[in-house]
Motif scaffolding. Sequence first.
Motif, short mmCIF file in Angstrom:
data_model
loop_
_atom_site.label_atom_id
_atom_site.label_comp_id
_atom_site.label_asym_id
_atom_site.label_seq_id
_atom_site.Cartn_x
_atom_site.Cartn_y
_atom_site.Cartn_z
N UNK A 85 38.32 7.86 26.54
CA UNK A 85 38.89 7.78 27.88
C UNK A 85 40.29 8.37 27.83
N UNK A 86 40.93 8.42 28.99
CA UNK A 86 42.36 8.75 29.03
C UNK A 86 43.13 7.45 29.18
N UNK A 87 44.27 7.39 28.50
CA UNK A 87 45.09 6.18 28.51
C UNK A 87 46.47 6.53 29.07
N UNK A 88 46.93 5.69 29.98
CA UNK A 88 48.20 5.93 30.67
C UNK A 88 49.11 4.73 30.55
N UNK A 89 50.40 4.99 30.43
CA UNK A 89 51.36 3.91 30.58
C UNK A 89 52.06 4.07 31.93
N UNK A 90 52.55 2.97 32.46
CA UNK A 90 53.28 3.00 33.73
C UNK A 90 54.30 1.88 33.69
N UNK A 91 55.47 2.17 34.22
CA UNK A 91 56.54 1.17 34.18
C UNK A 91 56.83 0.61 35.56
N UNK A 92 57.53 -0.47 35.58
CA UNK A 92 57.91 -1.25 36.76
C UNK A 92 56.82 -2.25 37.10
N UNK A 93 57.09 -3.10 38.03
CA UNK A 93 56.12 -4.10 38.44
C UNK A 93 56.10 -4.16 39.96
N UNK A 94 55.03 -4.73 40.46
CA UNK A 94 54.85 -4.81 41.91
C UNK A 94 56.07 -5.45 42.56
N UNK A 95 56.47 -5.01 43.74
CA UNK A 95 55.76 -4.04 44.57
C UNK A 95 56.18 -2.59 44.38
N UNK A 96 56.99 -2.32 43.37
CA UNK A 96 57.39 -0.93 43.16
C UNK A 96 56.18 -0.09 42.77
N UNK A 97 56.01 1.08 43.36
CA UNK A 97 54.88 1.93 42.99
C UNK A 97 54.95 2.35 41.53
N UNK A 98 53.81 2.49 40.93
CA UNK A 98 53.75 2.94 39.55
C UNK A 98 53.84 4.47 39.49
N UNK A 99 54.47 4.95 38.45
CA UNK A 99 54.52 6.38 38.19
C UNK A 99 53.83 6.62 36.86
N UNK B 45 51.49 8.61 43.49
CA UNK B 45 51.67 7.59 44.51
C UNK B 45 51.72 8.21 45.90
N UNK B 46 51.04 7.59 46.84
CA UNK B 46 51.11 8.03 48.23
C UNK B 46 51.94 7.06 49.08
N UNK B 47 51.52 5.78 49.08
CA UNK B 47 52.13 4.85 50.03
C UNK B 47 51.90 3.41 49.55
N UNK B 48 52.85 2.56 49.87
CA UNK B 48 52.67 1.12 49.64
C UNK B 48 52.83 0.38 50.96
N UNK B 49 52.23 -0.79 51.03
CA UNK B 49 52.10 -1.50 52.30
C UNK B 49 52.27 -2.98 52.05
N UNK B 50 53.10 -3.61 52.84
CA UNK B 50 53.36 -5.04 52.67
C UNK B 50 53.72 -5.62 54.01
N UNK B 51 53.19 -6.78 54.29
CA UNK B 51 53.52 -7.50 55.52
C UNK B 51 53.26 -6.62 56.74
N UNK B 52 52.13 -5.95 56.70
CA UNK B 52 51.66 -5.12 57.81
C UNK B 52 52.54 -3.93 58.15
#
Lengths: 110, 111
Positions: A85-99, B45-52
């Motif tokens: 498979x391909x394996x990826x790492x990603x940093x940060x935690x929700x709700x920040x988007x992963x890169x 990443x495209x978009x994130x959504x929270x609390x509508x």
Amino acid sequence: SQQGEEDPQALSIQEGENATMNCSYKTSINNLQWYRQNSGRGLVHLILIRSNEREKHSGRLRVTLDTSKKSSSLLITASRAADTASYFCATDEAPTPLVFGKGTRLSVIA
Amino acid sequence: EPEVTQTPSHQVTQMGQEVILRCVPISNHLYFYWYRQILGQKVEFLVSFYNNEISEKSEIFDDQFSVERPDGSNFTLKIRSTKLEDSAMYFCASSGPYEQYFGPGTRLTVT
């Protein structure tokens, strides 16, 4: 968002061998996550390690984190063909988007 | 184990047509995301959504894109007028405070 970059780009091993993949990132993090993607399929969450942790295990997976070097490694022990498979790492935690980086393509040959 | 689901698994559409991609996030998650992966390239990443409402979006997420949570369970991505370059795998994800869990993806092919 903070970017993880994996190396090597590709890794080919025999079944039963261990596979080690590395990830580097640039700035401070809260946590680092590893994902697996089988060809053309979705991303499967493997493991999350927090910035105050140095090592974490889950089954045949071992993840280390060195915040001083801004790097992490994923070790898969006793590899199987199904680990291909391909394996990826990603940093940060929700709700920040992963890169995501480009990933490491692992091939396990039976 | 709860999981994120997406429908359809594969969508073929003609350039200029509207498409709606659907996702059912994990039920107790509060944050929702769309990502895409063009064949052979990185997951973006495209978009994130929270609390509508949209909490963050990337440069890719232009006026042709919109998201909606119409009924408290589904989370949709609409592309109003598809272009050839919209062909990609589209992944929905949801999260609580920590890990993001991804759906299996929808492969969108624009012809």
